[in-house]
Design an enzyme around this catalytic site. Structure first.
Site, PDB file in Angstrom:
ATOM      1  N   HIS A 473       0.522  -1.296   0.211  1.00  0.00           N
ATOM      2  CA  HIS A 473      -0.247  -0.326  -0.336  1.00  0.00           C
ATOM      3  C   HIS A 473       0.972   1.332  -0.379  1.00  0.00           C
ATOM      4  CE1 HIS A 473      -3.336   2.484   0.187  1.00  0.00           C
ATOM      5  NE2 HIS A 473      -3.711   1.311   1.009  1.00  0.00           N
ATOM      6  N   TYR A 589     -14.777   5.758   9.106  1.00  0.00           N
ATOM      7  CA  TYR A 589     -13.230   6.679   7.653  1.00  0.00           C
ATOM      8  C   TYR A 589     -13.905   5.933   6.173  1.00  0.00           C
ATOM      9  CZ  TYR A 589      -8.569   6.419   5.429  1.00  0.00           C
ATOM     10  OH  TYR A 589      -7.858   6.980   5.261  1.00  0.00           O
ATOM     11  N   THR A 602      -4.828  10.473  -0.171  1.00  0.00           N
ATOM     12  CA  THR A 602      -6.492  10.419  -0.290  1.00  0.00           C
ATOM     13  C   THR A 602      -6.657  11.508   1.020  1.00  0.00           C
ATOM     14  OG1 THR A 602      -4.984   8.980   1.661  1.00  0.00           O
ATOM     15  CG2 THR A 602      -6.071   8.059  -0.471  1.00  0.00           C
TER      16      THR A 602
END
Length: 770
Positions: A473, A589, A602
């Site tokens: 990630h 979230y 993000t």
């Protein structure tokens, strides 16, 4: 061995008559072709860098400016207002040129300078235009005159035929929100989660922070925003991802699945051949910058494309305190794992990519290889699944020299990692629930030692032809890998195809070198460390409870009839489902992107709002009427859409607070407010997987070619992770994760609550389902 023989360019023997050289023409030919390919790639990169560097102008526009200036001089008109003459006076080569030559050279230099000035002006105007975000806040389907005029100017200054990175220099910087606005939005977001006394205490903490410490931290943050391309992204990458010492498997890495209902071929090596070739074709497009720049769906508004750069040839390197991301300019091989063995497979031969049939034979050779794993080799990759510090110490102690260094270098410099599984996964009609759950868990963590979790992604091919991938990630966010994955699935099924027996098409070069076993020398001490990392990883994997299911009752088509955002509809349904599941609200979230700005990644949309909680309470209250509930739902949906727009346009809450916290740590000051805010657990973490290339899939004529999407592990020990993908008009796929060890959570129970919540909300609208 054939491959060893072909690797030798020449042989020599000593005879009484001297040294006899025996040149291998085939080897020399391969060396020549490999070098030629390398130089072509360097020249292409140089050309692309120049084209991108002068965008939104084009190289041909320079010639136009030069001809125009020369033409005015010929007509005895000086458009430079004397500057050409000044340049002429200071030319260092004036003594070697005629008077006419000096004039031409001076005009040429002026034209070039004028051209660069025009480029910078156009780029500045485009950057200012892209800083306007009023269009996002307009009612869906309606466009104001101001926005229409703005779009016209954006088209004028956007240039023609942009490449992948063409817009990068024209994207605006992410703005730093005001402290007062962030404090107000934060308090508003936590109101439904606190009682009056708790909220009063938090309000006092926020006010104290706003008046005393925040202005000083904000000053440093604004200074960084003026200097850096993005004031968030480098700190986000370092402190959220790379400095984490816990396993990245489950906790950070995520996965993507194959088609839900279709498997193009059941032949494992054939599917591997086609899909690996499709991935390499995509890599070539990225390298050549031939991909179209990413844009806001359905518009001409560009998004940041910087994250594509590290899709391939990238590895996360463990460190004692922090990891690093290592990206290589090129890689000529992939590494394949099968039954505990590592193989190096070259993806080029004769200066060209291996075709699908040649790759299929390479993988078949690996399957046919009956050799056993070397001591410690089978579970070696468990080091990448365990604690990061343990892996860093082992890497430093046992992989810094000799055979292990060379072998690890091959793995880390590979274009990507491939695992040929010896088991089968995917949807089974006789057991759809358990089969999809097992498929998700296999891609998320596998056996904990059959994925190289540090690579940018591990591509997995199962025995029955199903495929999937596990992505690291830190280097990029899910939409980047999702874009590649869409292209790979479409290329595999609709362009490359298979023959009648399910094998790859194409011819095979007879001199193709075979895969090479990667050699390791792993000591018993190192094997103990590998086993310890595996124990940690297996405990983590066994604690993951996963539920993946397709929701087929209705989808985007019917939700749009309700005149509401599909994402808002689903997010509010998740709030209702969570309240029914746990009997309380929680900090939620939802991932949003900030790629309208340069190097944006993000932002968080805090989906649990006062409005959504009021709606949920009305659904739980028998005294509420459906008309009241519907009114509250619309208020909640509007609020959610507003929060999403704020997040996309740089007016979010959480990245600002995160960066203020980082600055406070650098300054050595403590903030009770920031410490409490950043320690709040996200007990419901959600993300929508966007379909970015709808033109690749004809779901009207081929409805079976639907993506299953992907998912991720739970963020909180007592919370849920929910990923969903809206496919076509009538399907939503959900991926739910939680921990077995938590007595508060159950993925299947939560899945049932989601189904019920979706139906209950739809019933409020009384829309025609036909």
């Amino acid at each position: 061995m054939a491959e060893a023989h072909q690797a030798v360019a020449f042989q020599f023997t000593v005879t009484p008559d001297g040294i006899d050289l025996q040149l291998s023409h085939e080897a020399l030919k391969q060396i020549y072709l490999s070098g030629l390919r390398s130089w072509k790639k360097k020249l292409a990169r140089l050309k692309n860098s120049f084209i991108t560097g002068v965008y939104p102008a084009s190289p041909s526009s320079w010639l136009f400016v030069v001809i125009a200036i020369m033409g005015t001089l010929y007509a005895r008109v000086d458009p430079s207002m004397g500057m050409i003459g000044k340049i002429k006076e200071h030319l260092p080569l004036s003594s070697y040129l005629s008077h006419q030559g000096q004039s031409i050279l001076s005009a040429l230099l002026f034209a070039t300078a004028l051209w660069f000035a025009l480029i910078m002006t156009m780029r500045f105007i485009l950057k200012q235009l892209l800083s306007y975000h009023g269009w996002m806040y307009e009612q869906h389907g309606k466009m104001s005159a101001v926005t229409k005029l703005w779009l016209t100017f954006v088209k004028i200054f956007s240039g023609r035929k942009p490449m992948l990175y063409s817009y990068q220099a024209a994207l605006p910087r992410l703005p730093v929100p005001g402290i007062k606005e962030t404090m107000q939005r934060y308090l508003e977001s936590v109101r439904p989660l606190m009682n009056d006394e708790e909220f009063k205490r938090m309000t006092a903490l926020a006010k104290d922070f706003e008046l005393k410490l925040a202005p000083k931290l904000q000053w440093y943050l604004k200074l960084k925003s003026w200097w850096a391309a993005n004031y968030v992204s480098d700190w986000w990458e370092e402190y959220i991802y790379l400095r984490g010492r816990s396993p990245i498997m489950v906790n950070s890495n995520y996965y993507a699945m194959d088609f839900l209902y279709v498997t193009p071929t059941p032949v494992q090596v054939a599917r591997a051949g086609n899909t690996v070739h499709a991935i390499l074709l995509y890599r070539r497009k990225v390298t050549r910058e031939e991909l179209k720049p990413s844009r806001v769906p359905g518009s001409i508004i560009p998004l940041c494309s910087a994250q594509w750069e590290r899709t391939f040839n990238t590895t996360r390197i463990p460190g004692l305190e922090t990891d690093t991301i290592q990206h290589y300019a090129d890689s000529k091989h992939i590494v394949v794992y099968h039954k505990g063995r590592f193989f190096r497979v070259s993806v080029y031969h004769g200066g060209r990519l291996l075709n699908p049939k040649e790759l299929e034979l390479q993988f078949q050779h690996i399957l046919n290889d009956s050799s056993l794993p070397q001591p410690g080799e089978e579970k070696l990759a468990a080091l990448t699944a365990g604690e990061r510090t343990t892996w860093a110490k082992a890497r430093k102690s046992y992989f810094r020299s000799g055979k292990n260094l060379q072998s690890l270098d091959l793995v880390e410099k590979a274009a990507f990692f491939v695992t040929l599984q010896d088991d089968e996964e995917g949807l089974r009609t006789e057991d759809p629930v358990n089969s999809l759950d097992a498929y998700a868990k296999s891609l998320l963590h596998g056996k904990c030692y059959d994925r190289w979790f540090d690579k940018s992604f591990t591509f997995v091919v199962f025995k029955n032809g199903k495929v999937g991938l596990n992505a690291e990630h830190s280097w990029a966010d899910a939409p980047i890998i999702g874009h590649m994955w869409e292209s790979v699935l479409a290329t595999d099924s609709f362009q490359l195809g298979y023959d009648d027996d399910g094998h790859c098409k194409g011819q095979v070069e007879p001199t193709l070198p075979l895969p090479q076993r990667i050699q390791w020398d792993i000591s018993e001490e190192c094997q103990e460390i590998i086993q310890n990392s595996l124990n940690v990883a297996q405990a983590l994997a066994n604690d993951v409870d996963f539920h993946t299911f397709p929701f087929k009752e209705f989808g985007k088509g019917l939700i749009k009839k309700c005149k509401t955002s599909p994402d808002a509809f689903i997010q509010i349904a998740l709030q209702l489902a969570h309240f029914r599941d746990k009997g309380k609200f929680c900090l939620t979230y939802e991932a949003s992107m900030t790629r309208l700005f340069r190097e944006g990644r993000t932002e968080t949309v805090r989906s649990c709002t006062v409005e959504s909680s009021n709606f949920v309470k009305s659904m739980m209250a028998a005294s509420s009427t459906n008309e009241e509930r519907l009114k509250l739902f619309r208020l909640a949906a509007e609020k959610h859409q507003m929060l999403y727009r704020n997040a996309m346009t740089g007016a979010g809450i959480d990245r600002h607070l995160f960066c203020l916290y980082v600055v406070s740590k650098y300054l050595g000051v403590d903030s009770p407010f920031l410490k409490e805010v950043l320690s709040e657990p996200w007990r419901l973490s959600t993300s929508q997987t966007p379909i970015q290339q709808t033109e690749l899939f004809d779901l009207v004529n081929h409805p079976e070619y639907v993506s299953c999407g992907g998912g991720f592990g739970p963020v909180a020990d007592d919370g849920y992770g929910v990923s969903y993908i809206i496919v076509g008009e009538n399907l939503i796929n959900f991926h739910i994760s939680c921990k077995v060890s938590s007595h508060e959570t159950d993925s299947h129970r939560f899945g049932n609550h989601i189904r019920l919540a979706l139906h209950d909300i739809l019933a409020l609208f009384k829309v025609d389902k036909s």
